[in-house]
Design an enzyme around this catalytic site. Structure first.
Site, PDB file in Angstrom:
ATOM      1  N   LYS B 219     -11.603   5.389   8.610  1.00 13.37           N
ATOM      2  CA  LYS B 219     -10.247   5.608   9.141  1.00 13.37           C
ATOM      3  C   LYS B 219      -9.272   5.887   7.992  1.00 13.37           C
ATOM      4  O   LYS B 219      -8.970   5.005   7.190  1.00 13.37           O
ATOM      5  CB  LYS B 219      -9.744   4.402   9.928  1.00 13.37           C
ATOM      6  CG  LYS B 219      -8.446   4.746  10.685  1.00 13.37           C
ATOM      7  CD  LYS B 219      -7.688   3.552  11.171  1.00 13.37           C
ATOM      8  CE  LYS B 219      -6.716   2.998  10.156  1.00 13.37           C
ATOM      9  NZ  LYS B 219      -5.590   3.886   9.825  1.00 13.37           N
ATOM     10  N   GLU B 293     -10.065  -4.084  -1.690  1.00 11.61           N
ATOM     11  CA  GLU B 293      -9.403  -3.641  -2.921  1.00 11.61           C
ATOM     12  C   GLU B 293      -7.933  -3.572  -2.569  1.00 11.61           C
ATOM     13  O   GLU B 293      -7.506  -2.715  -1.807  1.00 11.61           O
ATOM     14  CB  GLU B 293      -9.966  -2.291  -3.354  1.00 11.61           C
ATOM     15  CG  GLU B 293      -9.773  -2.007  -4.829  1.00 11.61           C
ATOM     16  CD  GLU B 293      -8.530  -1.190  -5.088  1.00 11.61           C
ATOM     17  OE1 GLU B 293      -7.451  -1.814  -5.217  1.00 11.61           O
ATOM     18  OE2 GLU B 293      -8.629   0.032  -5.147  1.00 11.61           O
ATOM     19  N   CYS B 327      -2.545   1.431  -6.894  1.00 13.71           N
ATOM     20  CA  CYS B 327      -2.730  -0.013  -6.786  1.00 13.71           C
ATOM     21  C   CYS B 327      -2.801  -0.663  -8.162  1.00 13.71           C
ATOM     22  O   CYS B 327      -2.380  -1.794  -8.340  1.00 13.71           O
ATOM     23  CB  CYS B 327      -3.961  -0.344  -5.964  1.00 13.71           C
ATOM     24  SG  CYS B 327      -5.391   0.616  -6.470  1.00 13.71           S
ATOM     25  N   GLU B 425       4.530  -6.370  -5.533  1.00 12.61           N
ATOM     26  CA  GLU B 425       4.106  -4.987  -5.718  1.00 12.61           C
ATOM     27  C   GLU B 425       5.099  -4.063  -5.021  1.00 12.61           C
ATOM     28  O   GLU B 425       5.297  -4.155  -3.813  1.00 12.61           O
ATOM     29  CB  GLU B 425       2.711  -4.785  -5.115  1.00 12.61           C
ATOM     30  CG  GLU B 425       2.211  -3.373  -5.317  1.00 12.61           C
ATOM     31  CD  GLU B 425       0.803  -3.167  -4.767  1.00 12.61           C
ATOM     32  OE1 GLU B 425       0.521  -3.658  -3.673  1.00 12.61           O
ATOM     33  OE2 GLU B 425       0.000  -2.501  -5.456  1.00 12.61           O
TER      34      GLU B 425
END
Lengths: 296, 515
Positions: B219, B293, B327, B425
């Site tokens: 997906k 992750e 990331c 983040e």
């Protein structure tokens, strides 16, 4: 004297950054302007044992008017010759803005007593050279004698009087970027108006990476003192495409105010004709033959 | 609808910058502005000219065929650089998920039984075909995601192809990867990927799964489905057996339904820590294996003996690459005290030559923010950083396009470790700069985060590199470089940055059962 921090330079990262400038896409007006700019920055050079007055005169004519059919193209910045040819070049360029540059100081090796090198500089200036391209004593510098490098440049600078001093580092012999950076910093502090990569007699001559290290030295010096030092890559730059890559690097490292012949030069002989070829292609949409442009 | 213009109250570096570096009395009087006085020579527009047609409506890819969704719901995929709708994407329903998982289950025995070298052929073909169509994919990736064409052309697409090539090589060598063990595929893998590197993340997930004999339901992220769907075209071209890879588009609900499906054997997710935690909860007790992750707040540490210009360049690439939607972005910068003014000066200068704008222009360095929601989140963080007392610097050319989602590359100084901009983040082009005095302090502050994905060390001294690298809690530690990837090198996190590795021999482990 300005206390500068001893710099280290990461070769891998510098080369990678230098490569990134070659990825810029320079098209249309930007290309046209860039090619003209590059032409105006060329130091047309002949440095051979067999140089004749006739060849120097031909070079001077080429310098004033690079393509006779296209008077709108700019003159190059200077003609660069051996000291013995300075009087010929001065006479040929009289009344024109093109400068006479002379290599001196026992070019290309620099292996002569200092007094003789200084006398050579004085003679070239007395004969009318507006710019002196000196070589540094690489041997003593590599042996760790940095003081000697400073003092010899200072003495040559003094001998130059009103003439501009370009200091040739001969980066091909210095090998490491750390040494190139150190020599750049020392030369600038000792009074160089320009720092120049190479004599053209040693391989490798100018590379993007080595020039980037020198540009960074110039930028750091400017930030501390406000003084603008020029940079001249010499040797190995033969194509218009390469020249544009260098201009991109200057623009993105030092800014647009360095994009003029007072602060950036190309030491090259065959570059000029490739620039002309590309300029005409831009205007006419087709390539001319090599013989359509005069040799010099 | 345009976005609000940048506020003009951003202070210049002048106001809070310590005056000059040590011993450089007059430094402050020669600012970078003197250098960039006026533009004498600028690059003409250099737009990528290939046009890539996109169908108005996209279907799903199940059992080797494109098919309509069971439901009637569609959502738009938007070009973030101009807010134009590129296509309508189907929101896959529970019934679609059932169909896709069934197709994958049906295909599993045949695919798993193929000799490794036969599976390798498909992967090689896939890689080659991707290379052949690279330009089309690069344009599509940039259209859909807003990243500069330079990056999709030079990084995303070639790296994706490399990943397939690399894993094609493993397909017939799994016995050597795990000597003395019987290697079996895990089964049906549900793979949910993020919007920052749409095709590349698909490659990271698909390549090892297929090499090891698994079948997949993939997906893509809601805002970036187009390249994954186009990859399905390639899967047809290379005649991959039906059902081996199924692609479902949709938002969070589709993802949740896929993750929770009882016939799924393995769940692999790349994305936010928030969603990752939910998925871990849903997988708990089901027997599904899981790799995550997740996010990061990776530190870059510059020591005073570093090669400064190269370090600054690395920091720039580390945080502004792909608009900071990375990331492992180096979003915290720790600079040794004595060189802080100089590093800030160089950072500021370098930022001025970053070209922000039309992602389709070959000279653009920083493109558009991927989607409106993310753009808003970044704006909120910028606001929050300022209200907590940090100083925001946005030094580049402030003229941004009127339409689309844009954020000027930014950095904060005067940041305290407790500030939100130093802890959370942001996933945008925003860097938090802090200083440190000793290596021990740098280490402590770098590790003081819930995350542990990556870290960068910049020093000329080898012993310092080894000392620091051994003690930094991060899955990847880069030394005198940043954002370096290779298909043969494992990537993954510590702590809340997830578990499991992708790439290399270690990355295979998540896709095999050993007996």
């Amino acid at each position: 004297m300005v206390a500068m921090r001893q710099r280290t330079v990461d070769r891998v990262a510098v080369d990678q950054r230098a490569l990134s400038f070659t990825r810029r896409s320079i098209k249309r007006e930007a290309k046209q302007t860039g090619l003209k700019l590059a032409l105006s920055m060329v130091d047309l050079t002949t440095l051979e044992g067999k140089d004749s007055p006739e060849k120097v005169r031909a070079l001077c004519r080429k310098a004033i008017c690079p393509a006779e059919n296209y008077p709108e193209f700019p003159s190059v910045a200077a003609v660069c010759v051996y000291p013995s040819m300075v009087p010929v070049a001065v006479e040929a360029l009289a009344g024109h803005p093109v400068r006479v540059a002379s290599v001196a100081t026992a070019f290309p090796s620099g292996q002569a007593p200092l007094a003789i090198r200084l006398a050579e500089v004085e003679q070239a200036v007395a004969d009318g050279a507006a710019e002196i391209d000196m070589v540094i004593s690489r041997g003593r510098f590599l042996a760790g004698d940095e003081k000697n490098l400073m003092s010899e440049i200072q003495e040559v600078k003094q001998a130059c009087g009103p003439a501009h001093l370009k200091v040739i580092l001969e980066t091909g012999e210095l090998e490491t970027y750390d040494r190139v950076r150190c020599a750049s910093d020392l030369a600038i502090e000792a009074g160089a108006d320009f720092i120049k990569t190479s004599t053209g007699k040693v391989v490798p001559a100018a590379t993007m990476g080595v020039t980037l290290v020198m540009l960074e030295a110039v930028r750091d010096y400017f930030l501390v003192t406000g003084k603008k030092i020029g940079v001249k890559p010499a040797g190995g730059i033969r194509t218009a495409k390469q020249a544009l890559h260098y201009l991109v690097m200057v623009k993105e490292t030092l800014g647009d105010s360095w994009l003029n012949p007072e602060l950036f030069r190309f030491g090259a002989s065959s570059l000029a004709n490739d620039l002309l070829m590309q300029l005409v292609k831009q205007m006419k949409g087709k390539y001319m033959a090599g013989y359509d442009f005069s040799e010099a | 609808m345009g976005h609000p213009k940048q506020e003009s109250t951003v202070p210049s570096l002048e106001s809070d910058k310590p005056q000059g570096a040590q011993g450089e009395g007059e430094a402050a009087s020669h600012r970078f502005d003197d250098l960039a006085a006026e533009t004498l020579w600028d690059y003409a527009p250099a737009p990528e000219t290939v046009s890539v047609p996109v169908a108005d409506r996209q279907g799903l890819f199940i059992d080797g065929d494109f098919c309509p969704s069971d439901g009637k719901e569609f959502f738009p995929s938007i070009n973030p650089a101009n807010e134009e709708v590129l296509s309508e994407i189907a929101a896959a329903t529970q019934a679609d998920v059932d169909r896709a998982v069934q197709a994958a289950r049906k295909a599993l025995p045949g695919w798993a039984a193929l000799p490794g070298h036969e599976r390798a052929k498909y992967l090689f073909r896939l890689a080659r075909r991707l290379q052949e169509r690279a330009r089309e994919f690069a344009v599509l990736e940039t259209l859909d995601g807003g990243k500069p064409i330079k990056e999709s052309r030079d990084v995303d697409i070639p790296e994706a192809a490399k990943h397939f090539f690399y894993h094609a090589g493993w397909a017939d060598k799994l016995d050597y990867a795990f000597p003395g063990r019987q290697v079996r595929p895990v089964g049906v893998c549900a793979q949910i990927i993020p919007w920052n590197f749409p095709l590349l993340m698909a490659a990271w997930k698909l390549a090892p799964a297929l090499a090891c004999g698994n079948t997949v339901v993939l997906k893509p992220a809601e805002t970036t489905s187009l390249t994954a769907l186009r990859l399905a075209e390639i899967l047809q071209e290379i005649e991959l057996p039906p059902g081996v890879v199924n692609i479902l588009t949709g938002g969070g609900e589709t993802g949740a339904a896929l993750a929770a499906h009882p016939k799924v054997d393995k769940l692999a997710f790349t994305g936010s820590t928030e969603v990752g935690k939910k998925l871990a909860q849903s997988a708990a007790g089901t027997g599904k294996s899981l790799t995550l992750e997740l996010g990061g707040k990776s530190p870059n540490i510059i020591f005073e003996d570093a090669s400064l210009d190269q370090a600054v360049e690395g920091v720039i690439q580390g945080i502004y690459f792909n608009q900071g939607h990375v990331c492992c972005a180096g979003s915290r910068l720790f600079v040794q005290e004595g060189i802080l003014p100089e590093v800030l000066g160089k950072l500021e200068w370098r930022l001025k030559s970053l070209r922000v704008g039309d992602p389709m222009d070959k000279n653009t360095d920083v493109g558009a923010i991927n989607n409106r929601e993310q753009w808003q989140r970044i704006q909120d963080y910028l606001q929050q950083g300022r209200s907590e007392g940090a100083v925001l610097h946005q030094v580049g050319d402030s003229s941004l396009p009127d339409r689309g989602f844009w954020c000027q590359p930014s950095f904060f100084t005067g940041v305290q470790p407790s500030h939100v901009v130093a802890r959370e983040e942001i996933f945008g082009p925003v860097l938090a700069v802090m200083s440190f005095r000793t290596p021990e302090e740098a280490l402590q502050r770098a590790n003081n985060t819930p995350y542990g994905l990556a870290a960068g060390i910049w020093t000329d001294k080898g012993s310092k590199i080894f000392e620091m690298a051994g003690r930094l809690q991060a899955g990847v530690v880069w030394c005198n470089t940043y954002n370096r990837f290779d298909a043969s090198s494992p990537f993954g996190g510590f702590k809340e940055s997830g578990f499991g590795r992708e790439g290399g021999l270690q990355g295979l482990r998540a896709y095999v059962k050993l007996q």
